[in-house]
Design an enzyme around this catalytic site. Structure first.
Site, short mmCIF file in Angstrom:
data_model
loop_
_atom_site.label_atom_id
_atom_site.label_comp_id
_atom_site.label_asym_id
_atom_site.label_seq_id
_atom_site.Cartn_x
_atom_site.Cartn_y
_atom_site.Cartn_z
N ASN A 156 1.24 -1.09 -0.05
CA ASN A 156 0.21 0.03 0.36
C ASN A 156 0.71 1.34 -0.28
O ASN A 156 0.28 2.03 -0.78
CB ASN A 156 -1.04 0.16 0.97
N GLN A 184 -5.00 -3.99 -2.46
CA GLN A 184 -3.99 -3.43 -2.56
C GLN A 184 -4.30 -3.13 -4.66
O GLN A 184 -4.14 -2.61 -5.52
CB GLN A 184 -2.62 -1.72 -2.65
N HIS A 206 -13.75 -0.09 -0.62
CA HIS A 206 -13.85 1.10 -0.49
C HIS A 206 -12.29 1.04 -1.58
O HIS A 206 -12.35 2.54 -1.49
CB HIS A 206 -13.90 1.77 0.51
N THR A 243 -27.00 -9.82 10.12
CA THR A 243 -27.55 -9.82 8.77
C THR A 243 -26.40 -8.79 7.67
O THR A 243 -25.92 -8.16 8.11
CB THR A 243 -28.60 -8.59 8.53
N CYS A 331 -4.19 6.09 9.06
CA CYS A 331 -3.61 5.55 10.38
C CYS A 331 -4.67 6.49 10.99
O CYS A 331 -5.03 8.19 11.02
CB CYS A 331 -2.45 6.12 10.78
N1 PLP Z 1 -4.70 -3.98 3.49
C1 PLP Z 1 -3.14 -3.41 2.77
C2 PLP Z 1 -2.95 -3.70 2.19
C3 PLP Z 1 -5.19 -2.14 3.21
O1 PLP Z 1 -4.03 -0.41 2.00
C4 PLP Z 1 -6.05 -1.54 3.75
C5 PLP Z 1 -7.02 -0.40 3.83
O2 PLP Z 1 -5.39 1.16 3.71
C6 PLP Z 1 -5.98 -3.05 4.08
C7 PLP Z 1 -5.56 -3.76 4.64
C8 PLP Z 1 -7.66 -2.26 5.63
O3 PLP Z 1 -8.48 -2.66 4.67
P1 PLP Z 1 -10.16 -1.58 5.46
O4 PLP Z 1 -10.22 -0.57 5.11
O5 PLP Z 1 -11.37 -2.42 4.19
O6 PLP Z 1 -10.94 -2.93 6.89
#
Ligand code: PLP
Length: 388
Positions: A156, A184, A206, A243, A331
């Protein structure tokens, strides 16, 4: 600050796609509970099952092997457990091996006791060290249970793509299970759980233009499954009770359909924008260090260090000029921490880095304005350095 704000933090969350918004709004119009057997319930159930097929298509998986969750973090906590079943037989996982650059959702180790979570180092190039993984798995005590390995598809922060098929071959040779956080990578590189040889994929709505608060754990088969994290009414075939969040899943499905379309074409256009920005950044500040530039990277991500500029200062400077970017991963506290990814790659952790992450809706005009802001921030840093 002049003009409209520019959003360049797509790896934190991608803007909601219009078709995902439409799907959410339309699903809000249905009153049924998907577990009800009447017509209203069946209509909503059909929506969920259609969403399952769309998410499966994005991952090259079987629809029946998609478990919906509230997001990638929940999916990670569901699958990262010592407590598995092979059909009806309990199956023990002895240790979890996670790469040093995993997102905290995975790095925290889910339901494994701390002492059973081991770190796989990465090379200075930001790539999982396969030789080190091999050594770790050779030393694994099979008496304690099978090894489980978690390596992300693309990081990420740096966008660097990890050698998932190579990791899968190593894990298979040692009879282990492989979990891949494809949050990602989804929609940015073609995904096929079968072709990758991965046991579980994790994705998040998202990050691909769907609403927040939906995600999935996608399994290769349905034989080896983790013990549920959330127990109750037995939804999602008992793997995740509660649900279902129907509007979010409808939006997730719309985003998954869009993400699966023309990945190569969409990403070639995004890469051209990102590469153009990096060329401009280098012309304004030849000392800029672009992390992972020579590696196989996501098309949309640029992670860089401007010597003499603290990540926090840089982020605020860009924000004040109307450009939203990040200093590594988002964060929850909103604080800018040191990048554990750069630390794992062997950099001085005090040397901050900034991340620009763009997407299909980023325009050339936005890239040019971002480059101009970069030039301003870089020049200010230089004059501050000279004054000191
Ligand atoms: N894994 C990676 C590589 C991410 O970039 C993120 C979010 O920043 C997550 C997991 C966590 O995702 P979520 O916001 O759907 O819990």
């Amino acid at each position: 600050m002049s003009g409209q704000r520019i959003y360049m933090d797509w790896n934190a969350t991608a803007p909601l796609l219009p078709e995902a918004r439409e799907a959410v709004l339309s699903a809000l119009g249905h009153i049924g509970n998907p577990s009800s057997v009447h017509g209203e319930g069946r209509t909503v159930r059909a929506l969920i099952e259609s969403a399952r097929r769309d998410v499966a298509t994005l991952c090259g998986a079987q629809a029946s092997a998609v478990i919906f969750t509230s997001g990638a973090t929940e999916a990670a906590n569901l699958v990262l457990t010592p407590d598995f079943r092979m059909g009806r037989t309990p199956l023990k996982i002895g240790k979890l091996y996670v790469s040093a650059i995993e997102h905290p959702a995975v790095r925290e180790g889910g339901r494994f006791p701390r002492e059973d979570v081991c770190e796989i180092p990465v090379t200075p190039a930001g790539i999982v060290d396969c030789a080190a993984l091999e050594t770790l798995l050779q030393a694994h005590d099979r008496q304690a249970g099978l090894p489980m390995v978690a390596v992300m598809h693309a990081n990420n922060e740096t966008g660097i793509i990890q050698p998932v098929t190579e990791v899968a071959a190593i894990v298979r040779a040692h009879g282990g299970l492989l979990v891949v956080d494809a949050v990602q990578a989804a929609g940015r590189v073609p995904l096929s759980i079968e072709a990758l040889g991965v046991d579980f994929l994790i994705i998040s709505s998202h990050k691909i233009g769907g609403p927040k608060g939906a995600g999935a754990l996608v399994a290769r088969g349905e034989i080896m499954m983790p013990a549920p994290l959330i127990r109750g009414g037995g939804q999602e075939k008992g793997h995740r009770s509660g649900t279902e969040n129907v509007p979010a899943l409808a939006g997730f499905a719309a985003a998954a359909r869009a993400a699966a379309r023309n990945i190569d074409g969409r990403m070639a256009a995004v890469a051209a924008l990102r590469d153009g920005l990096e060329v401009a950044m280098q012309s304004h500040a030849p000392d800029v260090m672009i992390h992972g530039r020579g590696a196989s990277r996501l098309a949309n991500t640029s992670f860089f260090t401007l010597p003499g500029l603290k990540a926090e200062t840089g982020q605020i400077a860009f924000d004040l000029e109307g450009v939203a970017l990040s200093a590594g991963s988002a964060c929850s506290s909103g604080k800018v921490g040191q990048s554990y990814v750069l630390t794992a790659m062997g950099y001085d952790p005090r040397q901050g880095a900034l991340r620009i992450s763009i997407g299909e809706r980023t325009t050339q005009a936005e890239i040019e304005r971002c480059a101009a802001v970069f030039a301003k921030v870089a020049a200010r840093r230089r004059s501050a350095g000279q004054a000191a």
